[in-house]
Every structure is written in C-alpha cells, then in structure tokens.
Motif scaffolding. Sequence first.
Motif, PDB file in Angstrom:
ATOM      1  N   CYS A 269      -6.416  -1.850   1.292  1.00  0.00           N
ATOM      2  CA  CYS A 269      -6.708  -2.792   0.222  1.00  0.00           C
ATOM      3  C   CYS A 269      -8.174  -2.682  -0.201  1.00  0.00           C
ATOM      4  N   PRO A 270      -8.436  -2.427  -1.501  1.00  0.00           N
ATOM      5  CA  PRO A 270      -9.823  -2.360  -1.944  1.00  0.00           C
ATOM      6  C   PRO A 270     -10.517  -3.712  -1.798  1.00  0.00           C
TER       7      PRO A 270
ATOM      8  N   PHE B  66     -13.515  -6.233  -3.096  1.00  0.00           N
ATOM      9  CA  PHE B  66     -14.441  -6.537  -4.189  1.00  0.00           C
ATOM     10  C   PHE B  66     -15.277  -7.752  -3.804  1.00  0.00           C
TER      11      PHE B  66
ATOM     12  N   SER C 254       0.829  -1.206   0.000  1.00  0.00           N
ATOM     13  CA  SER C 254       0.000   0.000   0.000  1.00  0.00           C
ATOM     14  C   SER C 254       0.864   1.257   0.000  1.00  0.00           C
TER      15      SER C 254
ATOM     16  N   LYS D  46     -14.411 -12.038  -3.822  1.00  0.00           N
ATOM     17  CA  LYS D  46     -13.006 -12.360  -3.565  1.00  0.00           C
ATOM     18  C   LYS D  46     -12.893 -12.977  -2.178  1.00  0.00           C
TER      19      LYS D  46
ATOM     20  N   VAL E 270      -5.936  -6.398  -7.305  1.00  0.00           N
ATOM     21  CA  VAL E 270      -6.929  -6.969  -6.394  1.00  0.00           C
ATOM     22  C   VAL E 270      -8.070  -7.598  -7.194  1.00  0.00           C
ATOM     23  N   ARG E 271      -8.511  -6.910  -8.222  1.00  0.00           N
ATOM     24  CA  ARG E 271      -9.605  -7.410  -9.056  1.00  0.00           C
ATOM     25  C   ARG E 271      -9.234  -8.751  -9.704  1.00  0.00           C
TER      26      ARG E 271
ATOM     27  N   THR F 118      -2.489  -2.077  -6.682  1.00  0.00           N
ATOM     28  CA  THR F 118      -3.411  -1.470  -7.639  1.00  0.00           C
ATOM     29  C   THR F 118      -4.771  -2.148  -7.541  1.00  0.00           C
ATOM     30  N   THR F 119      -5.770  -1.425  -7.925  1.00  0.00           N
ATOM     31  CA  THR F 119      -7.124  -1.984  -7.957  1.00  0.00           C
ATOM     32  C   THR F 119      -7.176  -3.168  -8.911  1.00  0.00           C
ATOM     33  N   ASP F 120      -6.479  -3.062 -10.043  1.00  0.00           N
ATOM     34  CA  ASP F 120      -6.467  -4.152 -11.017  1.00  0.00           C
ATOM     35  C   ASP F 120      -5.881  -5.433 -10.439  1.00  0.00           C
TER      36      ASP F 120
END
Length: 145
Positions: free
Chosen positions: A98-99, A101, A49, A104, A83-84, A79-81
């Motif tokens: 951490c985002p 979604f 982060s 997950k 995590v996605r 990055t969001t990507d």
Amino acid sequence: MTTNEETAAVSTPPEVLFVCVHNAGRSQMAAALLDHHARGRVTVRSAGSAPAETVNPAVVAAMAELGIDLSREFPKPLTTDAVRAADVVVTMGCGDACPVFPGKRYLDWRLDDPAGRPVEEVRPIRDEIDRRVRALLAALVPAGS
C-alpha cells in the motif's frame, strides 16, 4: 478558505479505504459493514494488492447471515488514486504493497485471513471486523451526525 469552502469541507463525508491482498474476504466484509452502519455518512472503498477472481463464497454466506449482500461484489485492484482519495486507509495483511502518503491516517488491522475457511470459521472474523468498523465509525462520525 472562504465560508463556502469551509462549509463544503465540513459536509464532505470522510472516505475510508480497506485493503487486503486479494480483496476477496476481510476488506470486502469491512467495506460492506462500514457502508451498512454509516448509512451514507462515510464514503467506503475496498481494494487488493493482488486481487482474486471472485469474493470468497464463505464470506458471501457469512455476510448474507447479517442481511448484507456481497454476491454482486468483485475484487478490485489497489490504485494510488484510491489511496490518495482516502482519509483513512485500513490495511489487513497487505504488507508494504500500500502506498503511503503524508497526511493520511493509516490503521493496520491484524486479522485472520478467511481464505479457504468454512463459514463457521469466517463468522468470528466477520464479528471482529464488525466490532472494529463500529469503533472506527464512532471515531469518524460523532453520534447524531
């Protein structure tokens, strides 16, 4: 889903993302250990982060003792990507950075931070990460796969 799509979905290796604050210690060790044990059966990434400039030298030394070379690794930004793309996100002290979604799997591994510690104090952290990584691998990829 058609039969070909089902086959593709089944054969795609699971992806695991390890996240800590600086991506210089815990997440680097976890990613390297999972990659080592999985032998291509899992896609592995790590990120931070607030990435540091370099990987902790004591971490590099502790991993070299196991024959795992982290000398060319470097901290990467979260990055969001990333995590996605992950099926499993393992956080290690990065708080709410951490985002999240839906769909997950998130695990929070509370581990001591190896920052500023000598290699003698990093070894037990490395060994605990290894234990957890092996258990995660066993859950993700059944034996014989």
